[in-house]
Design a protein around this motif. Structure first.
Motif, PDB file in Angstrom:
ATOM      1  N   SER A  77       0.939  -1.490   0.506  1.00 48.81           N
ATOM      2  CA  SER A  77       0.403   0.061   0.056  1.00 48.81           C
ATOM      3  C   SER A  77       0.495   1.299   0.066  1.00 48.81           C
ATOM      4  N   VAL A 131      -8.628   7.919  -6.075  1.00 47.57           N
ATOM      5  CA  VAL A 131      -9.021   8.284  -4.521  1.00 47.57           C
ATOM      6  C   VAL A 131     -10.269   7.979  -4.915  1.00 47.57           C
ATOM      7  N   SER A 146       0.790   9.263  -5.728  1.00 49.04           N
ATOM      8  CA  SER A 146       1.009  11.177  -5.550  1.00 49.04           C
ATOM      9  C   SER A 146       1.451  12.266  -6.077  1.00 49.04           C
ATOM     10  N   PHE A 193       0.693   3.737  -2.577  1.00 49.68           N
ATOM     11  CA  PHE A 193       0.048   5.700  -2.284  1.00 49.68           C
ATOM     12  C   PHE A 193       1.186   6.386  -2.712  1.00 49.68           C
TER      13      PHE A 193
END
Length: 300
Positions: free
Chosen positions: A232, A251, A240, A236
């Motif tokens: 994860s 998201v 970003s 992430f």
């Protein structure tokens, strides 16, 4: 998931002309919450047709001081002065006060200073937003909270979402006059959330969300949980780096499984843009997280 209402038809709007020197820009040093209430105050002033001279007659403040207040220079303004200006510009005082108070505390003003300033000018807490604003909030707020909690802790999430709807209340006519009220509202939410989100090298940091994913909660062993957290965090970090719209789509789609039609409505963008954004984002993430293996001819 809820679906926000269709945007009302925008009313016609013509900016009035005014004599005198043009109002200067907001100072670069103004904080995000201070800017959140200052921008609508300036918009109401610019739309009013009044001049600084007109306001200085109606408000107990010199023209130069009003100019400073509207540019965010000088000392942080007391509430009674801010309220006097807002009253002349026909702005709702309750959402303005909540943002003013929060910005005052962030500007290192003491609670005593804030309370003394508020004691000198009554705050009308019984004000309610326009009916269509209330309807929009009732339908959009839960999904806004889901988005915000990816980047912020619970307290910051609730503050960011509340600030968003206060800003929209202050700027509701402007939102209605925009090409799409839903897009205007989402941009307001995103700006508010990102102002509170830690950034690393200019990219939003939301690695903490890796510790509260659906996949993680379904695992039972510690080894599985550690492996999922590592996956994860990697995902992430790559997410970003996505362009803003692609990040928002991912998201909502990948972390929450919200239907593309609902994402289209929330963001105020065409359904085709949602699908295209998700497709391009997924391709980028796959290339970063799972790059294709090197062929023999490419080995050193």
């Amino acid at each position: 998931m809820t679906t926000p209402i269709e945007p009302p038809a925008p009313p016609a709007k013509t900016a009035p002309l005014r004599p005198g020197r043009k109002l200067g820009p907001i100072s670069d040093g103004v904080g995000s919450v201070h800017r959140a209430w200052l921008e609508p105050l300036r918009s109401h002033y610019l739309d009013s047709g009044l001049t600084l001279s007109d306001l200085s007659v109606r408000v107990p403040l010199a023209k130069s001081k009003i100019s400073e207040l509207l540019r965010g220079t000088g000392l942080y303004p007391r509430w009674e002065i801010t309220l006097s200006l807002a009253t002349q510009l026909q702005m709702p005082s309750w959402p303005l006060y909540r943002l003013w108070r929060q910005a005052a505390l962030e500007a290192q003003k003491s609670s005593d200073w804030v309370e003394r300033s508020a004691d000198k000018a009554a705050v009308t807490t019984s004000q309610t937003p326009p009916l269509d604003h209330r309807a929009f909030r009732a339908l959009a707020e839960n999904d806004y909270r889901l988005y915000a909690q990816v980047f912020l802790n619970d307290d910051q999430r609730d503050t960011a979402v509340a600030n968003t709807f206060d800003i929209l209340w202050l700027r509701w006519n402007e939102a209605l006059a925009s090409p799409d009220t839903r897009r205007y509202a989402w941009d307001t939410l995103r700006t508010t959330v990102m102002a509170r989100t830690p950034h690393i090298d200019g990219w939003p940091e939301f690695g903490a969300a890796a510790f509260d994913t659906i996949a993680l909660r379904q695992l039972t062993t510690e080894t599985e949980r550690i492996h999922q957290i590592e996956e994860s965090l990697q995902l992430f970090k790559a997410m970003s780096r996505l362009p803003a719209q692609q990040l928002d789509v991912m998201v909502l789609r990948r972390l929450y499984g919200i239907h593309p039609e609902t994402v289209s409505t929330l963001l105020g963008i065409p359904l085709a843009a949602v699908r295209s954004g998700e497709r391009h984002a997924a391709h980028y993430l796959e290339s970063v997280i799972c790059p294709p293996p090197e062929t023999e001819g490419n080995t050193a």
